[in-house]
Design an enzyme around this catalytic site. Structure first.
Site, mmCIF file in Angstrom:
data_model
loop_
_atom_site.group_PDB
_atom_site.id
_atom_site.type_symbol
_atom_site.label_atom_id
_atom_site.label_comp_id
_atom_site.label_asym_id
_atom_site.label_seq_id
_atom_site.Cartn_x
_atom_site.Cartn_y
_atom_site.Cartn_z
ATOM 1 C CB ALA A 276 2.189 0.393 -3.781
ATOM 2 C CG HIS B 6 -4.171 6.647 0.599
ATOM 3 N ND1 HIS B 6 -3.637 6.255 -0.617
ATOM 4 C CD2 HIS B 6 -3.143 6.635 1.488
ATOM 5 C CE1 HIS B 6 -2.345 6.033 -0.480
ATOM 6 N NE2 HIS B 6 -2.022 6.245 0.782
ATOM 7 C CG HIS C 74 -1.678 1.266 1.436
ATOM 8 N ND1 HIS C 74 -1.541 2.075 2.544
ATOM 9 C CD2 HIS C 74 -2.609 1.863 0.647
ATOM 10 C CE1 HIS C 74 -2.340 3.119 2.439
ATOM 11 N NE2 HIS C 74 -3.004 3.014 1.302
ATOM 12 C CB SER C 75 0.667 4.267 0.538
ATOM 13 O OG SER C 75 0.904 5.638 0.493
ATOM 14 C CG MET C 76 6.968 4.476 1.349
ATOM 15 S SD MET C 76 7.627 4.950 2.974
ATOM 16 C CE MET C 76 7.237 3.473 3.951
#
Length: 326
Positions: A122, A294, A118-120
């Site tokens: 990813a 998010h 997820h996020s960072m």
């Protein structure tokens, strides 16, 4: 009188017990990387990487809904959750965790990894898969696809601001003074509002569980334990050309889920060009839009589970030729 902290902390602990979650520790030169192992211990797990200033708890509501015969290892990045901080005088950089993934593979003797991030996290897995495509057999990205494009002026401005602030934060760490403390309800408010309400109040405890400690100075209050230096990283300032070249190297099964109410944090055209390149060059690339913000995988996991399960049923292959040092 606030009874909420005890009940919510117990709720998270009970969730772990019900699903047989085991805490793991992996030795690194500066201490330990902490993680949560879900599922069979003799099956190579899907490594789960969290977002910036989050921790392994971001997957606590999602993993229990995924196939039970699979294993998952959600780790805390350095300075996050229960993992060790990096040495004083150093700064956190997303790219520093590339070697961390290689170290985890070496620790368990894995020749390949499966990734869900997820996020960072990813962003990191996108770069890792491009550098070492022979080491990744599948990957799932939750709401972030690739490194963000920043213009030169923004990069320089961020460096001018963040480097001095990081040094100040490091000095505070060395003083070992207790950070500001809050009641548990205030912590929930800060996390909920600080993520623009992306993390629901109901799911805040899953992240707070690995991110706070009771205050020594003030009874019934808590403080955040993540390293404050994390606030001042500069991201991954690659050029768009470099990222496009990375995308060309990603040929493994790749699922990208994008939340409809989450921003792109850059000009959307950069995303679109990378997506177009992945679609043209990778027959195993999938993109799905998911209603939510998010952290939709945490707050509304039932929205993403059908797509995840379908993808895993097609591409996940059981690997029991591993030794799990738990």
């Amino acid at each position: 009188m606030e009874e909420q902290p005890t009940s919510l902390i117990k709720l998270v602990e009970q969730n772990d017990r019900e699903h047989g979650v085991q805490e793991v520790r992996i030795a690194v030169p500066f201490g330990e990387i902490a993680g949560k192992w879900w599922g069979p211990k003799d099956v190579r797990p899907i490594i789960c990487l969290h977002g910036w200033q989050d921790n392994a708890g971001t997957f606590d509501t999602l993993i229990p809904l995924l196939p039970k015969h699979m294993s998952f290892l959600a780790i805390d990045f350095p300075g996050h959750g229960f993992s060790s901080r990096i040495p004083h005088g150093m700064s956190y950089q997303t790219m520093g965790s590339i070697s961390l993934l290689l170290g985890i593979m070496e620790e368990y003797g894995w020749k390949k990894v499966s990734l869900m991030s997820h996020s960072m996290g990813a962003v990191l897995q996108f770069v890792f898969a491009a550098i070492f495509p022979d080491k990744v057999d599948l990957m799932i990205s939750l709401d972030s696809l690739k490194p963000q494009i920043m213009n030169a002026e923004l990069v320089v401005s961020r460096l001018q601001t963040n480097i001095p602030q990081m040094i100040i934060a490091d000095h505070r760490n060395q003083e070992k003074s207790e950070p500001p403390s809050y009641t548990y309800s205030e912590l929930i408010d800060r996390l909920h509002e600080g993520t623009y309400k992306s993390i629901s109040r109901e799911t805040c405890p899953f992240l707070l569980h690995r991110n706070i400690k009771p205050s020594v100075k003030f009874p019934e209050k808590y403080y955040f334990t993540r390293d404050s230096r994390l606030k001042y990283h500069i991201g991954t300032p690659f050029s768009h050309e470099v990222i496009l070249d990375m995308a060309k190297r990603i040929k493994m099964p790749f699922l990208f889920l994008k939340a409809t109410q989450s921003p792109y944090f850059e000009d959307k055209k950069y995303y679109q060009e990378v997506e177009d390149l992945l679609r043209a060059g990778n027959p195993y690339f999938e993109k799905h839009m998911i209603a939510g913000q998010h952290h939709v995988h945490l707050t509304d996991p039932e929205r993403v589970v059908p797509i995840l399960s379908s993808f895993l049923s097609k591409y996940w292959r059981e690997d029991r030729d591993v030794v799990c040092k738990l």
